[in-house]
Design a protein around this motif. Structure first.
Motif, PDB file in Angstrom:
ATOM      1  N   TYR A 199       0.855  -1.322  -0.286  1.00 31.83           N
ATOM      2  CA  TYR A 199       0.065  -0.078   0.326  1.00 31.83           C
ATOM      3  C   TYR A 199       1.069   1.397   0.698  1.00 31.83           C
ATOM      4  O   TYR A 199       0.976   2.357  -0.952  1.00 31.83           O
ATOM      5  CB  TYR A 199      -0.713   0.383   1.286  1.00 31.83           C
ATOM      6  N   TRP A 209       3.700  13.674  -1.132  1.00 39.42           N
ATOM      7  CA  TRP A 209       4.066  14.855  -0.081  1.00 39.42           C
ATOM      8  C   TRP A 209       3.731  14.265   0.999  1.00 39.42           C
ATOM      9  O   TRP A 209       3.767  14.651   2.473  1.00 39.42           O
ATOM     10  CB  TRP A 209       3.101  15.945  -0.355  1.00 39.42           C
TER      11      TRP A 209
ATOM     12  N   LEU B  13      -9.660   5.076  -0.022  1.00 36.56           N
ATOM     13  CA  LEU B  13      -8.407   5.521  -0.052  1.00 36.56           C
ATOM     14  C   LEU B  13      -7.432   4.938   0.779  1.00 36.56           C
ATOM     15  O   LEU B  13      -6.245   5.341   0.292  1.00 36.56           O
ATOM     16  CB  LEU B  13      -8.315   7.376   0.021  1.00 36.56           C
ATOM     17  N   HIS B  14      -7.966   4.927   1.460  1.00 35.76           N
ATOM     18  CA  HIS B  14      -7.243   4.719   2.918  1.00 35.76           C
ATOM     19  C   HIS B  14      -6.634   2.891   3.310  1.00 35.76           C
ATOM     20  O   HIS B  14      -6.271   2.779   4.088  1.00 35.76           O
ATOM     21  CB  HIS B  14      -7.228   5.532   4.094  1.00 35.76           C
ATOM     22  N   TYR B  27      -4.872   2.591   7.044  1.00 38.90           N
ATOM     23  CA  TYR B  27      -2.690   3.027   6.638  1.00 38.90           C
ATOM     24  C   TYR B  27      -3.360   4.736   7.017  1.00 38.90           C
ATOM     25  O   TYR B  27      -4.389   5.434   7.218  1.00 38.90           O
ATOM     26  CB  TYR B  27      -2.995   3.206   5.312  1.00 38.90           C
ATOM     27  N   ASP B  29      -1.516   8.064   7.829  1.00 38.33           N
ATOM     28  CA  ASP B  29      -1.077   9.144   7.261  1.00 38.33           C
ATOM     29  C   ASP B  29      -0.040   9.668   8.894  1.00 38.33           C
ATOM     30  O   ASP B  29       1.360  10.342   7.578  1.00 38.33           O
ATOM     31  CB  ASP B  29      -0.856   9.946   6.242  1.00 38.33           C
ATOM     32  N   ARG B  30      -0.872  10.517   9.326  1.00 37.51           N
ATOM     33  CA  ARG B  30       0.316  11.504  10.196  1.00 37.51           C
ATOM     34  C   ARG B  30      -0.768  10.895  11.623  1.00 37.51           C
ATOM     35  O   ARG B  30      -1.700  10.521  11.539  1.00 37.51           O
ATOM     36  CB  ARG B  30      -0.373  12.805  10.021  1.00 37.51           C
ATOM     37  N   ALA B 123       1.682  20.225   8.609  1.00 38.65           N
ATOM     38  CA  ALA B 123       1.721  18.576   9.126  1.00 38.65           C
ATOM     39  C   ALA B 123       0.368  17.516   9.284  1.00 38.65           C
ATOM     40  O   ALA B 123      -0.088  16.335   8.846  1.00 38.65           O
ATOM     41  CB  ALA B 123       1.928  18.330  10.888  1.00 38.65           C
ATOM     42  N   GLY B 127      -6.980  15.164   3.275  1.00 44.94           N
ATOM     43  CA  GLY B 127      -6.556  13.729   1.880  1.00 44.94           C
ATOM     44  C   GLY B 127      -6.558  12.493   3.611  1.00 44.94           C
ATOM     45  O   GLY B 127      -6.120  11.334   2.865  1.00 44.94           O
ATOM     46  N   MET B 128      -5.951  13.549   4.199  1.00 45.09           N
ATOM     47  CA  MET B 128      -5.121  12.716   5.554  1.00 45.09           C
ATOM     48  C   MET B 128      -5.470  11.360   5.996  1.00 45.09           C
ATOM     49  O   MET B 128      -7.646  12.246   6.670  1.00 45.09           O
ATOM     50  CB  MET B 128      -4.245  13.184   5.929  1.00 45.09           C
ATOM     51  N   GLN B 162       1.572   1.065  11.622  1.00 44.84           N
ATOM     52  CA  GLN B 162       1.339   2.587  11.104  1.00 44.84           C
ATOM     53  C   GLN B 162      -0.341   2.495  10.734  1.00 44.84           C
ATOM     54  O   GLN B 162      -0.427   2.980   9.246  1.00 44.84           O
ATOM     55  CB  GLN B 162       1.976   2.170   9.076  1.00 44.84           C
ATOM     56  N   CYS B 163      -1.185   0.887  11.228  1.00 43.03           N
ATOM     57  CA  CYS B 163      -2.521   0.561  10.578  1.00 43.03           C
ATOM     58  C   CYS B 163      -3.325   1.310  12.023  1.00 43.03           C
ATOM     59  O   CYS B 163      -2.912   0.827  13.069  1.00 43.03           O
ATOM     60  CB  CYS B 163      -2.557  -0.381  10.334  1.00 43.03           C
ATOM     61  N   ALA B 264      -1.536  17.459  -5.393  1.00 42.84           N
ATOM     62  CA  ALA B 264      -1.575  17.673  -4.711  1.00 42.84           C
ATOM     63  C   ALA B 264      -3.473  17.812  -4.905  1.00 42.84           C
ATOM     64  O   ALA B 264      -4.259  17.589  -3.913  1.00 42.84           O
ATOM     65  CB  ALA B 264      -1.315  17.702  -2.980  1.00 42.84           C
ATOM     66  N   GLN B 267      -6.153  16.483  -7.038  1.00 45.45           N
ATOM     67  CA  GLN B 267      -6.660  15.670  -5.537  1.00 45.45           C
ATOM     68  C   GLN B 267      -7.816  15.933  -4.701  1.00 45.45           C
ATOM     69  O   GLN B 267      -8.208  15.623  -5.096  1.00 45.45           O
ATOM     70  CB  GLN B 267      -5.333  14.144  -5.019  1.00 45.45           C
ATOM     71  N   TRP B 268      -7.000  16.801  -4.355  1.00 36.78           N
ATOM     72  CA  TRP B 268      -7.558  17.319  -3.383  1.00 36.78           C
ATOM     73  C   TRP B 268      -8.827  17.704  -3.320  1.00 36.78           C
ATOM     74  O   TRP B 268      -9.987  17.830  -2.243  1.00 36.78           O
ATOM     75  CB  TRP B 268      -7.152  18.150  -2.316  1.00 36.78           C
TER      76      TRP B 268
END
Lengths: 215, 475
Positions: A199, A209, B13-14, B27, B29-30, B123, B127-128, B162-163, B264, B267-268
Motif C-alpha cells: 500500500y 508529499w 483511499l486508506h 493506513y 498518514d499522520r 503537518a 485527504g490524510m 502504521q495502521c 496534491a 486530488q484534494w
C-alpha cells in the motif's frame, strides 16, 4: 492481552446516563506514565468525600456513603450495570485501566461512547449493549435481589440471568475473535506487513508529499 | 450506484485490506503525539522489542501538562513545579529523542496544543488519515481529512504498524442552512448542534458539516466545529475541501510546494461528497435562528441560547433525564428556571483546542478593548493555542489589550480546559470557558464550567455575569 470467554459475577450499579471518562478517572491521575495503579481512584469524585491526588494515599480517605459501589452489598462487583452513553468524552484509556483494576470484567449499558467502547476490548473488558427496557429490568432485579449475579458468555453471546433466562447481545466478529483468544493485535496486524508495504509503495507514487515529512 | 460521501472517499483511499470479519486495516498518514497518552504506548513497544513502522509520520508536542505562567515556563521542563507533570513531559522528550521523532518541545516557538499545531504547521493536510491519542483529534477533519481520536493501545498499534484496525462508521450530514446573525460564532453553531442531537447523537457516525453556513465559515471556524464533533458522540467530524481550505493550507511549513502542491490540489479537489451521495442520517438547522449559546449543566448537550432559562426537572417526563437535570442543577448551584443572564461568574478561561486560534484571540480582544474586567471576577486568563498564535497576537497588540482590561496573557498549552497543570477552578466557582467539556470536576474539583464562544466569555468577564455580547455595542 487477557482473554475473555465466560464470566460470572456480582452486579454493581452506576445508575446515571452519560458517565464521562473524567468521572471514571479524573485528570490528576493521568500524569502517571504507567498502565497500572488507577484502580483505587476509579470514580474518585463520586467514591470519596475529599479531593484525591496521585500523592495522597487512598487508605483512610473518607468514603462517600451515598455512592452505591461503596455499599456492602456491592463489594466485589465485577459486572457494571449502567445507563446510556457510558464512557463519553476523553479518549483516555486510563478509564478502562481503572475499571479493570477495580475488578470489572464486563459492563452492561444501553449504549457506549465509541472510543471508550473500543478501548475496553483492548484491555480484556467486555462492554455489552442491551436494549433500554432490558437494562431497566436488570436494574430492577439487581435492586430487588441482594447478591444479584449474572453470567456473561462471549462465545454464545448471551448474558444469563439467575432465572436461567438468556439475553442475547451483538458483538463485532473481529472484536469477539480477539477477545476470546486474547490476541496481541499488533502481532496479528503485522502478519499483513507485506500488504501494508505494498500500500505504501503505491501511495508514494500517487501522493509523494505524504512521505517526506520534516524533510 | 449512489455517489460517495466525503467520508466514503477518505475511507476507500486508506483501506489496506478488508478482512472477512468485517474489520479493515486502515493506513494512517499522520500520527500526532502528546505527553499524556503516549508513555504507556512507547513502553509497550519497548517491552515487545518493536520498532516504530514510520517515524517520519509522527510529530509530537507537550501540551496537557505544561505550565502557562511565564515564571514557570522560563526554564523549560526544569521549571515545571509539579514533579509528576515534569516526569511526563520529560518522558515525551526522551521517547522522541530515542526514536528520532520530530518534537516541538516545551519552549519551541512551534509548541502548542496538538490540535492547533497540526493544522497551523501543515503537518495535517486534506485527504490524510490522522490519529492522536486524544478525542479532540476530530478537529483536523475541518481540512477535509479523516481524523480520529484513539486510545493508548491504538497509539501503540499505529506506531508499530502504521495502521488501525477499524470498522467503517455510518455517514451523517449536519447541514446548517442560511446565514448566521451578527455576533453568532462557529462555537455557537456547534453548541446548538450538540444541543439538538445530544452527546450521543453522533455515536457510530462520521459527521460531515455542510450547508451555506460552513461554506461561508473560515477554516479556523471549521476547526472549532469539527473539534466538538466528539462532544456530539462522533469520533470524526469533517468539512469538504474548497477554496477556503486550499488558501489556508497553502504555504504552511509542511504543506507540499511547487509541483507537489499542484499534484496534491488536483486530488484534494475531489474531497467533497458527491451530489448523489447517500447519508444514513441528515440533520438540518437554520443558521439564522442560532443565537449565542451558554451551557448551564454538566454535559455539553445541556446548553441554551443566552436569553434562555435553566430547565425545570418537574417538566421532564423521562426519569433518567429528570435525575440528570436534578443532579446537574445541584452540582452547578443553579435553580430551576433561573435566567442564564443572571448566572454570575468567578473566572474566565479563553483558550483550549476549541478556541485558542488567532481569530478567537481577535474576537475576545475586540470585546474587552477599552473595557475593564468586572471586579467580582477573580481571574480571567487568555491562553493562546501555540507559540505561533501567541507571536501573531502579540504582533497585533492583542496581548496589550487583554492586559489593559485586566485579563492575563499566558503561555500556550491546554491549561484550564482540563486543569492538568496549575490552572484550575476552585470548588464551587463558575467559569465562562471557551473549552469543550463542562463535565463535573473537569476544570477543577467542584468547578462549574459554562461553555461559550470567545466573544461571550470576554463579555461575561467584563459584565461579571453572562450577557448577550450583541447588546454591548461599541465602547
Amino acid at each position: 492481552m487477557r482473554a475473555f470467554t465466560q464470566h460470572t459475577g456480582l452486579v454493581g450499579p452506576i445508575d446515571r446516563a452519560n458517565v464521562d471518562t473524567d468521572l471514571i478517572i479524573p485528570k490528576q491521575f493521568l500524569k502517571s506514565i504507567k498502565r497500572s495503579g488507577f484502580g483505587p481512584n476509579a470514580f474518585d469524585e463520586l467514591r470519596y468525600l475529599d479531593e484525591g491526588s496521585p500523592e495522597k494515599p487512598n487508605d483512610g480517605r473518607p468514603l462517600n456513603p451515598q455512592f452505591p459501589l461503596n455499599f456492602e452489598r456491592y463489594q466485589g462487583a465485577s459486572i457494571l450495570l449502567t445507563r446510556k452513553n457510558f464512557g463519553c468524552g476523553s479518549s483516555r484509556e486510563h478509564a478502562p485501566w481503572a475499571l479493570d483494576e477495580y475488578g470489572f470484567r464486563a459492563i452492561i449499558a444501553p449504549s457506549f461512547a465509541d472510543i471508550f467502547f473500543n478501548n475496553c476490548f483492548k484491555n480484556g473488558i467486555l462492554p455489552i449493549v442491551l436494549p433500554d427496557d432490558i437494562v431497566e429490568q436488570l436494574f430492577a432485579e439487581m435492586y430487588a435481589q441482594e447478591g444479584y449475579r449474572l453470567t456473561v458468555d462471549l462465545e454464545r453471546q448471551v448474558v444469563v440471568k439467575p432465572s436461567g433466562e438468556a439475553l442475547a447481545f451483538e458483538v463485532d466478529e473481529f472484536r469477539k475473535h480477539c477477545l476470546l483468544n486474547g490476541f496481541d493485535e499488533i502481532g496479528v496486524t503485522l502478519r499483513d506487513a507485506d500488504k501494508i508495504t505494498a500500500y505504501e509503495q503505491a501511495r508514494k507514487k500517487t501522493a509523494p508529499w505524504l512521505f517526506n515529512f520534516g524533510a | 450506484m449512489a455517489g460517495k460521501t466525503l467520508y466514503d472517499k477518505l475511507w476507500d483511499l486508506h483501506v489496506v485490506s478488508q478482512r472477512d470479519d468485517g474489520s479493515a486495516l486502515v493506513y494512517i498518514d499522520r500520527h500526532i503525539i502528546h505527553e499524556v497518552t503516549s508513555p504507556q504506548a512507547f513502553e509497550g513497544l519497548r517491552l515487545a522489542k518493536r520498532k516504530p513502522w514510520r517515524v517520519d509520520s509522527v510529530v509530537a508536542t507537550p501540551d496537557h501538562n505544561v505550565p502557562t505562567t511565564r515564571a514557570e515556563r522560563a526554564s523549560g521542563i526544569a521549571g515545571i513545579a509539579d514533579p509528576t507533570s515534569k516526569i511526563q513531559v520529560q518522558t515525551l522528550d526522551d521517547n522522541c529523542e530515542a526514536l528520532g521523532i520530530l518534537e516541538f518541545k516545551i519552549n519551541d516557538q512551534r509548541q502548542g496544543i496538538v490540535h492547533v499545531v497540526g493544522p497551523e504547521s501543515g503537518a495535517c493536510l486534506p485527504g490524510m488519515t490522522i490519529v492522536c491519542g486524544d478525542s479532540h483529534t476530530s478537529t483536523n477533519g475541518a481540512l477535509g481529512a479523516l481524523s480520529i481520536g484513539i486510545g493508548t493501545s491504538e497509539v501503540e498499534h499505529v506506531l508499530a504498524t502504521q495502521c488501525l484496525v477499524a470498522k467503517k462508521m455510518k455517514n451523517m450530514l449536519v447541514r446548517v442552512d442560511g446565514e448566521l446573525g451578527l455576533g453568532v460564532t462557529p462555537k455557537d453553531v456547534v453548541l446548538a448542534i450538540i444541543g439538538k442531537i445530544g452527546t450521543a447523537g453522533g455515536t457510530g457516525y462520521a459527521i460531515e458539516f455542510g450547508g451555506d453556513v460552513f461554506k461561508a465559515m473560515t477554516m479556523e471556524g471549521r476547526l472549532t466545529v469539527c473539534n466538538m464533533a466528539i462532544e456530539a458522540g462522533a469520533r470524526a467530524g469533517m468539512v469538504a475541501v474548497d477554496a477556503t481550505t486550499l488558501n489556508y493550507v497553502k504555504n504552511k511549513t509542511f504543506a507540499p510546494k511547487g509541483e507537489a502542491w499542484d499534484m496534491a490540489v488536483a486530488q484534494w479537489r475531489h474531497l467533497h461528497s458527491d451530489s448523489d451521495a447517500k447519508f444514513d442520517e441528515v440533520v438540518v438547522l437554520n443558521g439564522a435562528l442560532i443565537e449565542p449559546q451558554v451551557s448551564w449543566g454538566t454535559s455539553p448537550e445541556m446548553v441554551l441560547p443566552i436569553h434562555g432559562v435553566v430547565p425545570n426537572p418537574a417538566n421532564e417526563a423521562d426519569e433518567v433525564k429528570k435525575a440528570g437535570i436534578e443532579r446537574a442543577l445541584k452540582y452547578m448551584g443553579l435553580k430551576a428556571e433561573q435566567a442564564i443572564c443572571d448566572i454570575r461568574i468567578d473566572r474566565v478561561f479563553i483558550g483550549s483546542c476549541t478556541n485558542s486560534r488567532i481569530e478567537d484571540m481577535r474576537a475576545a480582544a475586540a470585546v474587552v478593548k477599552g473595557r475593564q474586567k468586572a471586579t467580582s471576577v477573580k481571574e480571567a486568563i487568555v491562553v493562546p493555542g501555540s507559540g505561533l498564535v501567541k507571536q501573531q497576537a502579540e504582533a497585533e497588540g492583542l496581548d496589550k489589550i487583554f492586559v489593559a482590561a485586566g485579563f492575563e496573557w499566558r503561555e500556550p498549552g491546554c491549561s484550564m480546559c482540563l486543569a492538568m497543570n496549575a490552572d484550575r477552578l476552585n470548588d464551587g466557582e463558575h467559569c465562562a470557558s471557551t473549552s469543550n467539556r463542562n463535565f463535573e470536576g473537569r476544570q477543577g474539583y467542584g468547578g462549574r464550567t459554562h461553555l461559550v464562544s470567545p466573544a461571550m466569555a470576554a463579555a461575561a468577564g467584563i459584565a461579571g455575569h453572562f450577557i448577550d455580547v450583541r447588546t454591548m455595542g461599541e465602547v
